[in-house]
Design a protein around this motif. Sequence first.
Motif, PDB file in Angstrom:
ATOM      1  N   MET A  86       0.408  -1.092   0.578  1.00 58.05           N
ATOM      2  CA  MET A  86       0.014  -0.059   0.104  1.00 58.05           C
ATOM      3  C   MET A  86       1.041   1.605  -0.201  1.00 58.05           C
ATOM      4  N   ALA A  87       0.484   2.022  -0.457  1.00 56.22           N
ATOM      5  CA  ALA A  87       0.854   3.543  -0.540  1.00 56.22           C
ATOM      6  C   ALA A  87       0.023   4.608  -0.595  1.00 56.22           C
ATOM      7  N   ALA A  88       1.101   5.511   0.279  1.00 56.96           N
ATOM      8  CA  ALA A  88       0.142   6.546   0.175  1.00 56.96           C
ATOM      9  C   ALA A  88       0.869   8.396   0.340  1.00 56.96           C
ATOM     10  N   ASP A  89       0.491   9.310  -0.204  1.00 52.12           N
ATOM     11  CA  ASP A  89       0.839  10.691  -0.637  1.00 52.12           C
ATOM     12  C   ASP A  89       1.117  11.513   0.448  1.00 52.12           C
ATOM     13  N   ASN A  90       0.360  10.618   1.948  1.00 49.74           N
ATOM     14  CA  ASN A  90       0.568  11.331   3.405  1.00 49.74           C
ATOM     15  C   ASN A  90       0.649   9.859   4.174  1.00 49.74           C
ATOM     16  N   VAL A  91       2.392   9.423   3.710  1.00 47.46           N
ATOM     17  CA  VAL A  91       3.007   8.146   4.023  1.00 47.46           C
ATOM     18  C   VAL A  91       2.333   8.006   5.801  1.00 47.46           C
ATOM     19  N   MET A  92       2.746   8.997   6.496  1.00 42.29           N
ATOM     20  CA  MET A  92       2.062   8.400   8.179  1.00 42.29           C
ATOM     21  C   MET A  92       0.269   7.840   8.252  1.00 42.29           C
ATOM     22  N   ALA A  93      -0.264   8.092   7.198  1.00 44.35           N
ATOM     23  CA  ALA A  93      -1.905   7.316   6.940  1.00 44.35           C
ATOM     24  C   ALA A  93      -1.601   5.992   7.039  1.00 44.35           C
TER      25      ALA A  93
ATOM     26  N   HIS B 109      -7.370  15.834   2.319  1.00 41.70           N
ATOM     27  CA  HIS B 109      -7.625  14.007   2.020  1.00 41.70           C
ATOM     28  C   HIS B 109      -6.150  13.451   1.957  1.00 41.70           C
ATOM     29  N   THR B 110      -6.539  11.832   2.211  1.00 37.84           N
ATOM     30  CA  THR B 110      -5.612  11.291   1.584  1.00 37.84           C
ATOM     31  C   THR B 110      -5.995   9.866  -0.140  1.00 37.84           C
ATOM     32  N   ARG B 111      -4.477   9.863  -0.689  1.00 37.74           N
ATOM     33  CA  ARG B 111      -4.478   9.452  -2.115  1.00 37.74           C
ATOM     34  C   ARG B 111      -3.974   8.275  -1.633  1.00 37.74           C
ATOM     35  N   LEU B 112      -4.441   7.059  -1.839  1.00 39.11           N
ATOM     36  CA  LEU B 112      -3.914   5.745  -1.390  1.00 39.11           C
ATOM     37  C   LEU B 112      -3.447   5.056  -2.804  1.00 39.11           C
TER      38      LEU B 112
ATOM     39  N   SER C 275       4.761   9.269  -4.786  1.00 40.14           N
ATOM     40  CA  SER C 275       5.778   8.990  -5.233  1.00 40.14           C
ATOM     41  C   SER C 275       6.338   7.117  -4.450  1.00 40.14           C
ATOM     42  N   PRO C 276       6.318   6.415  -5.392  1.00 45.90           N
ATOM     43  CA  PRO C 276       7.095   4.867  -5.161  1.00 45.90           C
ATOM     44  C   PRO C 276       7.988   4.293  -3.736  1.00 45.90           C
ATOM     45  N   GLN C 277       9.043   5.812  -3.230  1.00 46.97           N
ATOM     46  CA  GLN C 277       8.849   5.668  -1.767  1.00 46.97           C
ATOM     47  C   GLN C 277       7.753   5.246  -0.450  1.00 46.97           C
ATOM     48  N   ASN C 278       7.105   6.320  -0.638  1.00 44.09           N
ATOM     49  CA  ASN C 278       5.668   5.563  -0.306  1.00 44.09           C
ATOM     50  C   ASN C 278       4.992   4.506  -0.100  1.00 44.09           C
ATOM     51  N   ILE C 279       5.576   3.599  -0.942  1.00 47.14           N
ATOM     52  CA  ILE C 279       5.163   2.582  -0.926  1.00 47.14           C
ATOM     53  C   ILE C 279       5.346   1.160   0.823  1.00 47.14           C
ATOM     54  N   ARG C 280       4.819   0.547   1.263  1.00 55.23           N
ATOM     55  CA  ARG C 280       5.214  -0.078   2.105  1.00 55.23           C
ATOM     56  C   ARG C 280       4.592  -1.409   2.404  1.00 55.23           C
ATOM     57  N   TYR C 281       5.510  -2.639   2.278  1.00 49.28           N
ATOM     58  CA  TYR C 281       4.822  -3.592   1.680  1.00 49.28           C
ATOM     59  C   TYR C 281       4.400  -4.886   3.340  1.00 49.28           C
ATOM     60  N   LEU C 282       3.331  -4.695   3.229  1.00 49.45           N
ATOM     61  CA  LEU C 282       2.426  -4.858   4.630  1.00 49.45           C
ATOM     62  C   LEU C 282       2.786  -6.339   5.209  1.00 49.45           C
ATOM     63  N   THR C 283       3.390  -7.445   3.855  1.00 47.85           N
ATOM     64  CA  THR C 283       3.240  -9.003   4.476  1.00 47.85           C
ATOM     65  C   THR C 283       3.756  -8.673   5.957  1.00 47.85           C
ATOM     66  N   GLU C 284       4.681  -8.706   5.828  1.00 48.96           N
ATOM     67  CA  GLU C 284       5.445  -8.842   7.101  1.00 48.96           C
ATOM     68  C   GLU C 284       4.837  -8.579   8.590  1.00 48.96           C
ATOM     69  N   ALA C 285       4.415  -6.932   8.106  1.00 52.33           N
ATOM     70  CA  ALA C 285       3.760  -6.318   9.561  1.00 52.33           C
ATOM     71  C   ALA C 285       2.463  -6.981  10.322  1.00 52.33           C
ATOM     72  N   ASP C 286       1.544  -7.965   8.809  1.00 53.16           N
ATOM     73  CA  ASP C 286       0.464  -8.342   9.086  1.00 53.16           C
ATOM     74  C   ASP C 286       0.739  -9.448   9.963  1.00 53.16           C
ATOM     75  N   THR C 287       0.007  -9.207  11.454  1.00 55.93           N
ATOM     76  CA  THR C 287      -0.100 -10.536  12.687  1.00 55.93           C
ATOM     77  C   THR C 287      -1.991 -11.151  12.959  1.00 55.93           C
ATOM     78  N   CYS C 288      -2.317 -10.239  12.079  1.00 52.85           N
ATOM     79  CA  CYS C 288      -4.205 -10.351  12.271  1.00 52.85           C
ATOM     80  C   CYS C 288      -4.416 -11.636  11.951  1.00 52.85           C
ATOM     81  N   PRO C 289      -5.378 -12.000  12.147  1.00 56.61           N
ATOM     82  CA  PRO C 289      -6.040 -14.106  11.781  1.00 56.61           C
ATOM     83  C   PRO C 289      -6.186 -13.705  10.305  1.00 56.61           C
ATOM     84  N   ASP C 290      -6.280 -14.856   9.514  1.00 54.05           N
ATOM     85  CA  ASP C 290      -6.179 -14.973   8.666  1.00 54.05           C
ATOM     86  C   ASP C 290      -8.479 -15.536   8.292  1.00 54.05           C
TER      87      ASP C 290
END
Length: 140
Positions: free
Chosen positions: A1-8, A94-97, A125-140
């Motif tokens: 996921m990516a956002a123009d406001n990366v803090m979001a 607004h936040t664009r994602l 910016s592609p620098q604002n991409i966050r790959y979340l797979t490793e951080a995902d600890t939620c149930p399936d």
Amino acid sequence: MAADNVMAIEEDGLRRAYFRAVHCDNGCETIRFRFYVKLNGKCKLFVTNASGGGAYGMYTADVPGSNIFKIIYKSSNFMVIYAIYMEGEHSLDHTRLTLALGTGRSMSEEEREKYEELTALCNISPQNIRYLTEADTCPD
């Protein structure tokens, strides 16, 4: 996921979501999403519907705040969504994602390149991409 406001989308960000399922109903007039958001370190499940599509392919979703989105790329097992979340009463708040959704827990190199390319085309910016797979600890 990516956002123009990366803090979001950083850890505990308001728009950071861990998607589990996407279902297209009625010829994609309605799309149902099932995802988790971590609130205070705990996974909270959300199931939400989006309606629209039509000639322009724009959808609105029933999530907190106003949300519109468009599927900008789709293959048999991978899609990219461009979304705008209106955060307040004013259209300037607004936040664009972009969201990369697919089957499995990883992206192929080709999917990763496509996602980065589409994110840049959405003026995020592609620098604002966050790959979340490793951080995902939620149930399936």
